[in-house]
Design a protein around this motif. Structure first.
Motif, short mmCIF file in Angstrom:
data_model
loop_
_atom_site.label_atom_id
_atom_site.label_comp_id
_atom_site.label_asym_id
_atom_site.label_seq_id
_atom_site.Cartn_x
_atom_site.Cartn_y
_atom_site.Cartn_z
N PHE A 118 0.84 -1.20 0.00
CA PHE A 118 0.00 0.00 0.00
C PHE A 118 0.88 1.25 0.00
N GLU A 119 0.47 2.26 -0.78
CA GLU A 119 1.22 3.53 -0.79
C GLU A 119 0.25 4.69 -0.84
N PHE A 120 0.60 5.78 -0.14
CA PHE A 120 -0.13 7.05 -0.27
C PHE A 120 0.69 7.98 -1.17
N PHE A 121 -0.03 8.74 -2.03
CA PHE A 121 0.61 9.81 -2.81
C PHE A 121 -0.19 11.09 -2.59
N LEU A 122 0.53 12.22 -2.63
CA LEU A 122 -0.14 13.52 -2.55
C LEU A 122 -0.62 13.89 -3.95
N LYS A 123 -1.92 14.30 -4.05
CA LYS A 123 -2.45 14.70 -5.36
C LYS A 123 -1.93 16.10 -5.67
N ASN A 124 -0.87 16.17 -6.46
CA ASN A 124 -0.30 17.48 -6.81
C ASN A 124 0.52 17.32 -8.09
N ASP A 125 -0.11 17.68 -9.22
CA ASP A 125 0.54 17.47 -10.53
C ASP A 125 1.87 18.20 -10.63
N GLU A 134 1.88 8.30 6.45
CA GLU A 134 0.78 8.69 7.34
C GLU A 134 1.14 9.89 8.21
N TYR A 135 2.42 10.01 8.53
CA TYR A 135 2.83 11.16 9.36
C TYR A 135 2.66 12.46 8.59
N HIS A 136 3.03 12.45 7.29
CA HIS A 136 2.82 13.66 6.48
C HIS A 136 1.33 14.01 6.46
N ILE A 137 0.49 13.00 6.26
CA ILE A 137 -0.95 13.24 6.13
C ILE A 137 -1.49 13.88 7.41
N PHE A 140 0.18 17.55 8.27
CA PHE A 140 -0.31 18.66 7.44
C PHE A 140 -1.84 18.71 7.39
N ASN A 141 -2.48 17.88 8.22
CA ASN A 141 -3.96 17.86 8.32
C ASN A 141 -4.64 17.60 6.98
N TRP A 142 -4.02 16.72 6.15
CA TRP A 142 -4.68 16.36 4.90
C TRP A 142 -5.82 15.37 5.16
N ALA A 143 -5.72 14.63 6.27
CA ALA A 143 -6.80 13.74 6.72
C ALA A 143 -6.49 13.36 8.16
N ASP A 144 -7.54 12.99 8.91
CA ASP A 144 -7.30 12.63 10.32
C ASP A 144 -7.06 11.11 10.47
N ASP A 145 -6.78 10.70 11.71
CA ASP A 145 -6.46 9.29 11.99
C ASP A 145 -7.52 8.34 11.45
#
Ligand code: ADP
Ligand code: UDP
Length: 236
Positions: A118-125, A134-137, A140-145
């Motif tokens: 599993f991987e998370f990516f930031l949506k930013n072209d 998950e720590y970045h998310i 930076f409050n991109w999503a909560d726990d």
């Protein structure tokens, strides 16, 4: 239902107000982009094929217990969806290593993973959708726990459900990308599930039946999408 004001026009879809406050109209266009929008082409019929493909898969996922934004097909290339506040995050699950993970980690293309990863990516072209954790998310409050947990759990469930759907039709779900959003207290699967956002190979020949046909200039892109649709039981 008529389209209201256009709220957003992305690389492949446009988003319109509907006559319901809590619902939006997604218009699937023929535009097909690769390499963060550096290459864009019109592929005849793709909007229609993807709209119907997405509806079929979203309805299948709903029946299997995944809450999705899908409400109803409005026309050949438009769908009514719940209006979500989207998390600016892409969730990717991989069953086989190919694409960006091979470049990033220097691993062999086509290798079966011993378990899905599993991987998370930031949506930013502009930043070319960098990989984040998950720590970045959370920092930076991109999503909560809770949202992070729901996105992971639901993405793995989608992998189980759809790997079976494609395997039963003689295909391998190699990897895919999902996006989620929130409406009030609830988190829903949003955006789309189509061959534009996943990799699907024929199980026997490993022929590519997804957007890699476009990325790699193999031709027969929309024909391959239609073939996948037919094989999973959708007559477009
Ligand atoms: P991109 O924005 O990456 O170019 P698209 O062309 O597919 O992608 O644009 C569709 C946009 O609509 C995406 O930004 C996606 O996050 C957003 N979206 C998808 N589903 C919903 C929804 N249910 N509510 C609000 N926005 C949505
Ligand atoms: N993907 C996507 N949108 C993106 C990035 C990736 O739909 O902005 C999908 C892609 O089609 C593939 C999976 O996510 O099914 C993994 O993509 P990868 O990280 O390998 O990136 P790519 O090789 O497509 O650049």
């Amino acid at each position: 239902m008529q389209r209201g004001e256009q709220l957003y026009s992305g690389k492949a879809k446009s988003v319109y107000e509907s006559d319901q406050d809590d619902a939006l109209i997604l218009h699937f266009r023929n535009d097909t982009s690769a390499f963060d929008g550096e290459r864009i082409e019109q592929l005849d019929r793709k909007g229609m094929v993807n709209n119907k493909f997405n509806a079929y898969v979203m309805e299948h996922l709903e029946r299997e217990g995944i809450p999705t934004h899908f409400l109803e097909l409005l026309s050949d290339d438009e769908t009514l969806v719940r209006r979500l506040d989207m998390f600016p995050i892409e969730c990717v699950v991989r069953n086989i290593a190919t694409g960006s993970i091979c470049k990033r980690l220097g691993v062999e293309d086509g290798v079966d993973l011993s378990q899905p990863t599993f991987e998370f990516f930031l949506k930013n072209d502009e930043l070319h959708d960098p990989m984040i954790n998950e720590y970045h998310i959370k920092s930076f409050n991109w999503a909560d726990d809770e949202a992070v947990e729901v996105m992971k759990v639901q993405t793995f469930k989608v992998n189980d459900i759809l790997s079976k759907l494609f395997a039963d039709a003689g295909m391998i779900l190699v990897d895919f990308k999902l996006e989620f959003g929130r409406q009030g207290a609830n988190i829903f699967l949003g955006d789309e599930f189509t061959p534009d956002g996943c990799r699907i190979w024929d199980a026997e020949t490993r022929e590519k039946l997804d957007k890699d046909r476009f990325r790699k200039g193999l031709g027969g892109v929309v024909e391959a999408y239609e073939q996948v649709a037919q094989r999973i039981g959708l007559d477009i």
